[in-house]
Scaffold this active site. Structure first.
Site, PDB file in Angstrom:
ATOM      1  N   ASN A  63       0.872  -1.171   0.000  1.00 38.00           N
ATOM      2  CA  ASN A  63       0.000   0.000   0.000  1.00 38.00           C
ATOM      3  C   ASN A  63       0.908   1.220   0.000  1.00 38.00           C
ATOM      4  OD1 ASN A  63      -1.685   2.109   0.474  1.00 38.00           O
ATOM      5  ND2 ASN A  63      -2.473   1.359   2.436  1.00 38.00           N
ATOM      6  N   VAL A  64       0.997   1.881  -1.141  1.00 33.27           N
ATOM      7  CA  VAL A  64       1.968   2.982  -1.265  1.00 33.27           C
ATOM      8  C   VAL A  64       1.590   4.212  -0.440  1.00 33.27           C
ATOM      9  CG1 VAL A  64       2.917   2.286  -3.505  1.00 33.27           C
ATOM     10  CG2 VAL A  64       0.919   3.799  -3.428  1.00 33.27           C
ATOM     11  N   ASN A  90       2.963   5.044 -10.365  1.00 34.19           N
ATOM     12  CA  ASN A  90       1.737   5.035 -11.174  1.00 34.19           C
ATOM     13  C   ASN A  90       0.463   4.890 -10.347  1.00 34.19           C
ATOM     14  OD1 ASN A  90       0.040   4.204 -13.713  1.00 34.19           O
ATOM     15  ND2 ASN A  90      -0.142   2.471 -12.296  1.00 34.19           N
ATOM     16  N   SER A 142      -1.680  13.889 -14.506  1.00 34.42           N
ATOM     17  CA  SER A 142      -2.934  13.770 -15.267  1.00 34.42           C
ATOM     18  C   SER A 142      -3.236  15.104 -15.923  1.00 34.42           C
ATOM     19  CB  SER A 142      -4.071  13.410 -14.309  1.00 34.42           C
ATOM     20  OG  SER A 142      -5.326  13.606 -14.923  1.00 34.42           O
ATOM     21  N   TYR A 154      -8.309  15.245  -6.616  1.00 31.55           N
ATOM     22  CA  TYR A 154      -7.488  14.583  -7.637  1.00 31.55           C
ATOM     23  C   TYR A 154      -6.614  15.610  -8.377  1.00 31.55           C
ATOM     24  CZ  TYR A 154      -6.565  11.372 -11.580  1.00 31.55           C
ATOM     25  OH  TYR A 154      -5.969  10.575 -12.524  1.00 31.55           O
ATOM     26  N   ALA A 156      -5.639  18.563  -7.352  1.00 31.78           N
ATOM     27  CA  ALA A 156      -4.596  19.082  -6.445  1.00 31.78           C
ATOM     28  C   ALA A 156      -3.469  18.068  -6.308  1.00 31.78           C
ATOM     29  CB  ALA A 156      -5.195  19.409  -5.079  1.00 31.78           C
ATOM     30  N   SER A 157      -3.825  16.784  -6.203  1.00 30.42           N
ATOM     31  CA  SER A 157      -2.772  15.760  -6.046  1.00 30.42           C
ATOM     32  C   SER A 157      -1.912  15.691  -7.307  1.00 30.42           C
ATOM     33  CB  SER A 157      -3.390  14.390  -5.739  1.00 30.42           C
ATOM     34  OG  SER A 157      -4.050  13.833  -6.859  1.00 30.42           O
ATOM     35  N   LYS A 158      -2.553  15.761  -8.472  1.00 25.91           N
ATOM     36  CA  LYS A 158      -1.804  15.599  -9.722  1.00 25.91           C
ATOM     37  C   LYS A 158      -0.987  16.858 -10.057  1.00 25.91           C
ATOM     38  CE  LYS A 158      -3.053  11.359 -10.691  1.00 25.91           C
ATOM     39  NZ  LYS A 158      -2.078  10.263 -10.640  1.00 25.91           N
ATOM     40  N   ILE A 187      -7.937   7.710 -20.719  1.00 27.78           N
ATOM     41  CA  ILE A 187      -7.395   6.408 -21.121  1.00 27.78           C
ATOM     42  C   ILE A 187      -8.395   5.326 -20.719  1.00 27.78           C
ATOM     43  CG2 ILE A 187      -5.398   4.853 -20.956  1.00 27.78           C
ATOM     44  CD1 ILE A 187      -4.642   7.694 -21.996  1.00 27.78           C
TER      45      ILE A 187
END
Ligand code: NAI
Length: 247
Positions: A63-64, A90, A142, A154, A156-158, A187
């Protein structure tokens, strides 16, 4: 002769989707590939499908988002393989919601998996890459890093991934380490399969290629960034989106 022969590569979130195709591509390029995922059942099936011999693809449950799990996993990797030459960050999740309805759990879970994980994994490999004066790190961002409705967490994280990438590139470039990012558009994977049809249609309309991308089309760009073909490319983000128009 593959361009990554004798290289040890780690790919996170590789049980399926883009990560699985990246692992397959790096394997084809000649690397020994260690694949990490929280979903170990699926990861083991993926590993056997990629490499029935079990010599070249090594699945490890990780679990990263959990710093202790990452530290334990990388200790085991160094014990078995001595070094890591390539790291592809990834693993990623979405927990979409309009911001005014977003819970703290939705915010933190996405930031933890998509961004803090890269702090843990990069800290696990960069000292050793600096010592060996060689390393290739690719972080998956992304096209949503530009901001996207329903994806404050999402996006903000990317976007954070890009700041981290550029900083690590500057700090470690003198040690023959490159740190780059890719920004996939839409994708075809499990992550996008349940999106409402009108959202998919809109995304396709905004994509000059007129279609969604295939995970293998993302993997081929990672193949470039993990090889010495990209030896003078550092701190960049390559959009892999069919020309997706950021609006
Ligand atoms: P996916 O949902 O098909 O696969 C993600 C993998 O990550 C799964 O195997 C999952 O078990 C694993 N994972 C999730 N949380 C984890 C954790 N805490 N630790 C370890 N593994 C974990 O998603 P997909 O589409 O293959 O996405 C891969 C990456 O590409 C993600 O970072 C995603 O944000 C990014 N991306 C995907 C796009 C798309 O259209 N599919 C577009 C832009 C970026």
């Amino acid at each position: 002769m593959g361009k990554l022969v004798d290289k040890i590569a780690v790919v996170t979130g590789a049980a399926q989707g883009i990560g699985e195709k990246i692992a397959e591509r790096l394997l084809d390029d000649g690397a020994i590939v260690i694949i990490l995922d929280v979903n170990f059942e699926k990861l083991e099936r993926t590993a056997s499908a990629l490499d029935a011999s079990g010599d070249k693809v090594h699945p490890m449950k990780c679990n990263v988002a959990d710093p202790e799990d990452v530290a334990t996993t990388f200790s085991a990797i160094y014990e078995k393989f001595s070094q890591v030459d390539i790291l592809v960050n990834n693993a990623g999740i979405t927990r979409d919601s309009f911001f005014h309805k977003m819970t703290a759990e939705q915010w933190h879970s996405v930031l933890d998996v998509n961004l803090s994980s890269m702090f843990y994994t990069c800290q696990a490999v960069i000292p050793q890459m600096r010592a060996q004066q060689y390393g290739k790190i690719v972080n998956v961002s992304s096209s949503s890093s530009w901001g996207n409705m329903g994806q404050a967490n999402y996006s903000a994280s990317k976007a954070g991934v890009l700041g981290l990438t550029r900083t690590l590139a500057k700090e470690n470039g003198s040690k023959q380490i490159t740190v780059n990012a890719i920004a996939p558009g839409q994708i075809n994977t499990d992550m996008t399969k349940d999106l409402p049809e009108d959202v998919k249609r809109m995304a396709t309309l905004l994509t000059p290629a007129g279609r969604m991308g295939d995970p293998a089309e993302v993997a081929s760009v990672v193949s470039f960034l993990t090889s010495d073909d990209s030896s003078f490319v550092n701190g960049e983000c390559i959009s892999v989106s069919g020309g997706f128009l950021m609006v």
